[in-house]
Design a protein around this motif. Structure first.
Motif, PDB file in Angstrom:
ATOM      1  N   MET A 133       0.816  -1.217   0.000  1.00 28.02           N
ATOM      2  CA  MET A 133       0.000   0.000   0.000  1.00 28.02           C
ATOM      3  C   MET A 133       0.851   1.269   0.000  1.00 28.02           C
ATOM      4  N   ILE A 134       2.086   1.172   0.471  1.00 26.91           N
ATOM      5  CA  ILE A 134       2.924   2.369   0.606  1.00 26.91           C
ATOM      6  C   ILE A 134       3.177   3.053  -0.738  1.00 26.91           C
ATOM      7  N   PRO A 135       3.657   2.328  -1.775  1.00 26.34           N
ATOM      8  CA  PRO A 135       3.855   3.017  -3.062  1.00 26.34           C
ATOM      9  C   PRO A 135       2.554   3.522  -3.672  1.00 26.34           C
ATOM     10  N   LEU A 136       1.445   2.863  -3.396  1.00 22.58           N
ATOM     11  CA  LEU A 136       0.162   3.322  -3.915  1.00 22.58           C
ATOM     12  C   LEU A 136      -0.221   4.658  -3.288  1.00 22.58           C
ATOM     13  N   ALA A 137      -0.008   4.775  -1.984  1.00 24.95           N
ATOM     14  CA  ALA A 137      -0.325   6.036  -1.301  1.00 24.95           C
ATOM     15  C   ALA A 137       0.608   7.157  -1.764  1.00 24.95           C
ATOM     16  N   ILE A 138       1.907   6.845  -1.881  1.00 25.50           N
ATOM     17  CA  ILE A 138       2.883   7.868  -2.281  1.00 25.50           C
ATOM     18  C   ILE A 138       2.578   8.398  -3.678  1.00 25.50           C
ATOM     19  N   THR A 139       2.205   7.510  -4.600  1.00 26.59           N
ATOM     20  CA  THR A 139       2.001   7.903  -6.007  1.00 26.59           C
ATOM     21  C   THR A 139       0.540   8.225  -6.327  1.00 26.59           C
ATOM     22  N   SER A 140      -0.241   8.561  -5.314  1.00 22.47           N
ATOM     23  CA  SER A 140      -1.663   8.811  -5.555  1.00 22.47           C
ATOM     24  C   SER A 140      -1.954  10.223  -6.086  1.00 22.47           C
ATOM     25  N   THR A 141      -0.926  11.073  -6.121  1.00 24.75           N
ATOM     26  CA  THR A 141      -1.143  12.461  -6.527  1.00 24.75           C
ATOM     27  C   THR A 141      -1.110  12.615  -8.052  1.00 24.75           C
ATOM     28  N   THR A 142      -1.662  13.731  -8.509  1.00 21.85           N
ATOM     29  CA  THR A 142      -1.646  14.041  -9.947  1.00 21.85           C
ATOM     30  C   THR A 142      -0.220  14.186 -10.453  1.00 21.85           C
ATOM     31  N   TRP A 144       2.446  12.576  -9.516  1.00 22.60           N
ATOM     32  CA  TRP A 144       3.044  11.260  -9.741  1.00 22.60           C
ATOM     33  C   TRP A 144       2.456  10.597 -10.979  1.00 22.60           C
ATOM     34  N   ILE A 145       1.201  10.872 -11.280  1.00 18.66           N
ATOM     35  CA  ILE A 145       0.616  10.328 -12.519  1.00 18.66           C
ATOM     36  C   ILE A 145       1.367  10.882 -13.726  1.00 18.66           C
ATOM     37  N   ARG A 146       1.697  12.188 -13.665  1.00 21.01           N
ATOM     38  CA  ARG A 146       2.452  12.810 -14.767  1.00 21.01           C
ATOM     39  C   ARG A 146       3.867  12.239 -14.842  1.00 21.01           C
ATOM     40  N   ARG A 147       4.511  12.060 -13.693  1.00 16.62           N
ATOM     41  CA  ARG A 147       5.887  11.552 -13.692  1.00 16.62           C
ATOM     42  C   ARG A 147       5.972  10.126 -14.238  1.00 16.62           C
ATOM     43  N   LEU A 148       5.048   9.285 -13.810  1.00 16.90           N
ATOM     44  CA  LEU A 148       5.087   7.874 -14.217  1.00 16.90           C
ATOM     45  C   LEU A 148       4.489   7.647 -15.595  1.00 16.90           C
ATOM     46  N   GLY A 149       3.574   8.518 -15.985  1.00 13.27           N
ATOM     47  CA  GLY A 149       2.822   8.281 -17.219  1.00 13.27           C
ATOM     48  C   GLY A 149       1.592   7.443 -16.903  1.00 13.27           C
ATOM     49  N   GLY A 150       0.517   7.692 -17.615  1.00 19.72           N
ATOM     50  CA  GLY A 150      -0.760   7.046 -17.310  1.00 19.72           C
ATOM     51  C   GLY A 150      -0.699   5.529 -17.263  1.00 19.72           C
ATOM     52  N   LYS A 151      -0.046   4.914 -18.270  1.00 22.42           N
ATOM     53  CA  LYS A 151      -0.032   3.452 -18.354  1.00 22.42           C
ATOM     54  C   LYS A 151       0.777   2.823 -17.225  1.00 22.42           C
ATOM     55  N   ARG A 152       1.961   3.388 -16.953  1.00 22.91           N
ATOM     56  CA  ARG A 152       2.789   2.843 -15.868  1.00 22.91           C
ATOM     57  C   ARG A 152       2.117   3.052 -14.510  1.00 22.91           C
ATOM     58  N   TRP A 153       1.469   4.209 -14.355  1.00 23.31           N
ATOM     59  CA  TRP A 153       0.770   4.485 -13.112  1.00 23.31           C
ATOM     60  C   TRP A 153      -0.365   3.481 -12.898  1.00 23.31           C
TER      61      TRP A 153
END
Length: 209
Positions: A133-142, A144-153
């Motif tokens: 759950m930790i990486p899911l919570a950390i990357t829950s922001t908009t 992080w979606i931009r940094r990772l890209g939609g598909k990877r996120w």
């Protein structure tokens, strides 16, 4: 053929809905705090707090997974606006659950905790679910979606299903006799996973075709 949503959440209506969901999500914590303040936590307070926070963690995980099928089945696409909020509350209650285990149950004795995680399967399953759950919570922001890209996120956040399965296994192995609730949550998680595989995947392929 797209279906017109029967309920639109925008402006003041969206604000009221978000405040309502916030209040609902905070209610269990406030109830727990009230009971602790009034020393109404049974003769075994550590066990009570552990079970209380664990129960609400798995409920919020199941609720998070339910958002996608419900928004499709009820034709309310704006329900997606609450998935992140409910998911973060699942992590909040998981943190309370884990903190209870670390502090009240083991007094931050890391050697005993690591031994317990390795020795008892239900603790191993619960610890695995929390760590995921930790990486899911950390990357829950908009951002992080931009940094990772939609598909990877999206691929990363499919870990929520692994987390849910680990939580169900943790609960099932924890209880000794009455397995009705673990089976209920397990059934709900299975239905949500089946819906995603059997309905959403074929739909996404049709949309791309």
């Amino acid at each position: 053929m797209p279906t017109t949503p029967w309920l639109k959440l925008s402006g003041a209506r969206l604000l009221v809905a978000k405040l309502f969901v916030w209040a609902l999500c905070l209610a269990p914590f406030l109830r727990l705090a009230w009971r602790i303040w009034h020393q109404d936590v049974t003769p075994n307070p550590v066990e009570f707090i552990t079970h209380f926070t664990g129960d609400w963690t798995i409920r919020f995980i199941v609720a998070t997974l339910a958002i996608t099928p419900l928004r499709k089945l009820l034709h309310i696409p704006d329900l997606i606006r609450f998935r992140r909020l409910i998911g973060l509350f699942a992590f909040f209650y998981a943190c309370l659950h884990f903190a209870t285990y670390l502090w009240l149950d083991h007094g931050f004795d890391m050697a005993a905790i690591l031994k317990d995680v390795a020795k008892r399967p239900y603790v191993t399953a619960g610890f695995t679910g929390f760590v995921l759950m930790i990486p899911l919570a950390i990357t829950s922001t908009t951002g992080w979606i931009r940094r990772l890209g939609g598909k990877r996120w999206q691929r990363l956040h499919r870990l929520i299903y692994v987390t849910a399965i680990a939580a169900v296994i943790h609960y099932y192995w924890l209880v000794k006799s009455d397995i009705r609730l673990p089976l209920l949550y397990g059934t709900l998680v299975a239905l949500e996973l089946i819906y995603r595989i059997a309905v959403l995947k074929p739909l996404s392929k049709l949309t791309k075709a």
